[in-house]
Write a protein that holds these residues in place. Structure first.
Motif, short mmCIF file in Angstrom:
data_model
loop_
_atom_site.label_atom_id
_atom_site.label_comp_id
_atom_site.label_asym_id
_atom_site.label_seq_id
_atom_site.Cartn_x
_atom_site.Cartn_y
_atom_site.Cartn_z
N TRP A 274 0.84 -1.20 0.00
CA TRP A 274 0.00 0.00 0.00
C TRP A 274 0.88 1.25 0.00
CZ3 TRP A 274 -5.16 -0.26 -0.71
CH2 TRP A 274 -5.79 -1.47 -0.47
N GLN A 275 0.48 2.22 -0.79
CA GLN A 275 1.17 3.50 -0.82
C GLN A 275 0.11 4.61 -0.75
OE1 GLN A 275 3.40 3.51 -4.47
NE2 GLN A 275 4.77 1.87 -3.82
N PRO A 276 0.13 5.47 0.24
CA PRO A 276 1.11 5.52 1.35
C PRO A 276 0.84 4.41 2.37
CG PRO A 276 -0.57 7.19 1.66
CD PRO A 276 -0.85 6.59 0.32
N LYS A 277 1.86 4.13 3.18
CA LYS A 277 1.77 3.05 4.15
C LYS A 277 1.11 3.55 5.43
CE LYS A 277 5.81 0.59 2.37
NZ LYS A 277 7.15 0.03 2.68
N VAL A 278 -0.21 3.68 5.41
CA VAL A 278 -0.98 4.09 6.59
C VAL A 278 -2.12 3.09 6.78
CG1 VAL A 278 -0.41 6.54 6.34
CG2 VAL A 278 -2.42 5.61 5.17
N ARG A 289 -2.58 0.67 -4.54
CA ARG A 289 -2.38 -0.73 -4.15
C ARG A 289 -1.52 -1.40 -5.22
NH1 ARG A 289 -7.00 -5.49 -3.41
NH2 ARG A 289 -5.84 -6.78 -1.90
N VAL A 290 -0.33 -1.82 -4.85
CA VAL A 290 0.62 -2.43 -5.78
C VAL A 290 0.57 -3.94 -5.63
CG1 VAL A 290 3.01 -2.49 -6.58
CG2 VAL A 290 2.08 -0.38 -5.58
N VAL A 316 -11.75 2.24 -8.89
CA VAL A 316 -10.39 1.80 -9.15
C VAL A 316 -9.94 2.30 -10.52
CG1 VAL A 316 -11.14 -0.43 -10.10
CG2 VAL A 316 -8.82 -0.18 -9.23
N TYR A 317 -8.67 2.73 -10.60
CA TYR A 317 -8.05 3.19 -11.84
C TYR A 317 -6.72 2.44 -12.01
CZ TYR A 317 -11.38 7.00 -11.15
OH TYR A 317 -12.52 7.72 -10.94
N PRO A 318 -6.72 1.33 -12.78
CA PRO A 318 -5.49 0.52 -12.92
C PRO A 318 -4.53 1.12 -13.93
CG PRO A 318 -7.28 -0.51 -14.13
CD PRO A 318 -7.87 0.71 -13.47
N ASN A 339 -0.19 -1.42 -10.68
CA ASN A 339 -0.63 -0.44 -9.69
C ASN A 339 -2.12 -0.15 -9.88
OD1 ASN A 339 2.02 -0.34 -8.91
ND2 ASN A 339 2.45 1.60 -9.92
N PHE A 340 -2.86 -0.13 -8.77
CA PHE A 340 -4.28 0.20 -8.79
C PHE A 340 -4.49 1.43 -7.91
CE2 PHE A 340 -3.99 -4.29 -9.64
CZ PHE A 340 -4.91 -4.51 -10.65
N ALA A 341 -5.02 2.52 -8.49
CA ALA A 341 -5.37 3.71 -7.72
C ALA A 341 -6.83 3.58 -7.28
CB ALA A 341 -5.17 4.96 -8.55
N ILE A 342 -7.05 3.65 -5.97
CA ILE A 342 -8.39 3.47 -5.40
C ILE A 342 -8.82 4.79 -4.76
CG2 ILE A 342 -9.79 2.17 -3.76
CD1 ILE A 342 -7.75 -0.09 -3.97
N VAL A 343 -10.06 5.23 -5.08
CA VAL A 343 -10.62 6.47 -4.52
C VAL A 343 -11.98 6.15 -3.92
CG1 VAL A 343 -11.34 8.83 -5.00
CG2 VAL A 343 -9.39 7.85 -6.23
N ALA A 344 -12.20 6.58 -2.68
CA ALA A 344 -13.48 6.38 -1.99
C ALA A 344 -14.29 7.66 -2.05
CB ALA A 344 -13.25 5.96 -0.55
N ASN A 345 -15.63 7.52 -2.22
CA ASN A 345 -16.48 8.72 -2.27
C ASN A 345 -17.27 8.96 -0.98
OD1 ASN A 345 -18.56 6.83 -2.37
ND2 ASN A 345 -18.70 6.91 -4.61
N LYS A 346 -17.13 8.02 -0.01
CA LYS A 346 -17.77 8.25 1.28
C LYS A 346 -17.06 7.41 2.33
CE LYS A 346 -21.43 4.87 0.28
NZ LYS A 346 -22.90 4.67 0.23
#
Length: 548
Positions: A274-278, A289-290, A316-318, A339-346
């Motif tokens: 995971w990036q960032p690592k939190v 998410r890599v 998700v945006y791969p 790499n998968f970019a994940i965005v939450a809307n709530k």
């Protein structure tokens, strides 16, 4: 008349004087060593046709290499001598006693030659080899499509003038060279050798018992001159050939009870980062998410696609997958990173489903699975990114609320009320103007973003650069459509434009086909322009309409 007769007589005597009378055959060494070349020289004492020698009789006991022909004419004390010389490179594959049969040149026959062939380790071998090949194979028992590696080392103690090394051969297998040639030196029994090392990846495509044929080296080495006059002594070249040992290979079939994509490997693993690592993420902030898939004994092309499904509320945006291949302990290791970019809307807790890659362990001969377990991630509220609530679907009803009764007292309007009303109207007008400006700016930004992807994609097609095409085609397509696609397969399934489908399939065939070819982007550029023009026209004709 007398002069004419004299000339004819002279010509007749000359022709008879140079008629072919003798053909000799010799070899440059005896005994010879298995898999090491020796040279057969056939010499005729006349200038004869270069195709007069037939070497097909030698193929019964020897590997016959290239044959070179030379002719020479010399005159000493008005005596003319003509010779024709054939040199043929021969290789014996097995130890034993053999006979080079008589060879015929224009009706004249050579004497047979007895040849003794010994192994390199034989005590009767009186000298070390100046040229030989060694082979090292990772395994002789493999499954179909399991990769094995073959390492070839060419040792030579003489100076090479020129040479070439063929590829190994295995029926029904894909063979590719891994990396570049390596050069080095070694000392064997006090003799210094230069070593050229080359590694091949071999993937059998059908089961059965086969023989892997090692590469053949053919070239020329420098040897001391045989001329007696030291003033005219120059280095000469000698043709040489050498071949490695043949290797038996047992290729096993796919187990009948195996289900799923066939992945035979010594070791296969999948892990995430995971990036960032939190441990806690916020609404609207992208999370990367890599996923890394590593396999031993498989090529890049054999690695499966890495896909990820997410619950509602996460987008998700791969990115395009990165492929790597290397050698580790004489084993081919391939890796796919995505790499998968994940965005939450709530905000909330979201469970990510587990990821499973089935594979066959070629060491234990067992079915196994590489797994990333299911996990829960927490999305916290973000003060800078307020919660974005999706509009309800058509036909969806919202919960009814009980209205609160209020008592409204209407009094006669005062001057202050009119002033407040005027100010409220001015504020509303200013807000409408600002809203229209922002809407126009957003449209311009979206259009600019679409144009950026569109122009970059056309530039990549013009340069015939397939890598840049794969980088820009998905963002361009998503910018034109309401639905989002993350793979080329999804793009092909979602479009009805046959020109675009045909052009993308042409690109995939050129890049990932069994025999990759040079790709040109003219057809894809035309299809992209057509789709872009059609979609832009539809967006222009579709205006903002009020619900009736």
């Amino acid at each position: 008349m007398v002069k004419v007769l004299t000339a004819l007589l002279t010509l007749f005597i000359t022709v008879n004087a140079y008629a072919l009378t003798e053909v000799t055959a010799t070899i440059d060494k005896n005994p010879v060593i298995v898999n090491e070349s020796f040279v057969l020289t056939v010499e005729a004492n006349d200038d004869v046709d270069t195709n007069a020698l037939d070497t097909s009789a030698l193929m019964q006991d020897f590997i016959v290499g290239r044959t070179s022909v030379s002719s020479q004419t010399s005159m000493v004390n008005f005596k003319t001598t003509r010779t024709t010389r054939w040199t043929t490179v021969l290789i014996a594959r097995k130890a034993g006693n053999y006979t080079i049969p008589p060879l015929i040149v224009d009706g004249v026959t050579t004497n047979p030659i007895d040849v003794k062939v010994i192994n390199a380790s034989d005590d009767n071998s009186t000298k070390q080899q100046t040229l030989f090949i060694t082979t090292d194979i990772s395994t002789k028992n493999v499954y179909v499509q399991q990769q094995l590696t073959l390492t070839i080392k060419l040792h030579f103690a003489a100076e090479l003038k020129r040479g070439s090394l063929t590829e190994p051969e295995l029926e029904g297998a894909n063979i590719t060279q891994v990396g570049k040639d390596k050069e080095g030196e070694t000392i064997i029994n006090g003799l210094r050798y230069r070593v050229i090392e080359r590694t091949y990846a071999i993937s059998p495509q059908k089961s059965g018992e086969f023989t892997l044929k090692s590469p053949v080296f053919s070239g020329e080495i420098m040897v001391p001159s045989t001329r007696r006059n030291s003033f005219l002594s120059f280095a000469e070249t000698k043709p040489v050939s050498v071949i490695g040992e043949e290797i038996p290979i047992n290729v096993k079939a796919i187990p009948p009870n195996y289900q799923g994509t066939w992945l035979p490997s010594e070791l296969l693993s999948i892990h995430q980062e995971w990036q960032p690592k939190v441990t806690e993420f916020k609404v609207g902030e992208p999370i990367t998410r890599v996923i890394t898939l590593t396999a031993a004994g498989l090529s890049e092309e054999q690695l499966p696609e890495i896909e990820m499904s997410l619950p509602a509320g996460l987008k998700v945006y791969p990115d395009q997958a990165e492929l790597h291949t290397g050698m580790n302990n004489n084993r081919l290791v391939s890796q796919k990173v995505r790499n998968f970019a994940i965005v939450a809307n709530k905000p909330g807790n979201y469970q990510l489903p587990k990821m499973v890659i089935p594979w066959w362990n070629t060491v234990t001969n067992e079915y196994q699975e590489a797994v990333i377990p299911a996990q829960i991630i927490t999305i916290a509220a973000n003060a800078e990114q307020p919660e974005f609530v999706l509009p309800p679907n058509e036909g969806q009803t919202t919960p009814t609320q009980t209205p609160i009764e209020k008592t409204i007292i209407v009094e006669k309007a005062s001057i202050l009320q009119w002033v407040f009303l005027a100010l409220w109207l001015l504020t509303l007008l200013a807000w409408l103007i600002t809203y229209q400006q922002q809407k126009s700016t957003q449209k311009t930004a979206v259009k600019s973003k679409v144009n950026d992807h569109y122009l970059a994609l056309l530039a990549a097609c013009k340069k015939h650069n397939s890598e840049q095409v794969f980088t820009h085609i998905l963002p361009w397509y998503n910018s034109l459509h309401l639905q989002s696609v993350s793979t080329i397969s999804q793009l092909l399934a979602s479009t009805n434009n046959q020109s675009l489908i045909a052009a993308i399939e042409e690109l995939q065939l050129a890049k990932y086909g069994q025999s990759p070819i040079a790709w040109r982007g003219d057809n894809l550029a035309k299809a992209i322009q057509q789709v872009n023009k059609t979609q832009s026209s539809q967006q222009h004709n579709t205006g903002f309409k009020l619900n009736p």
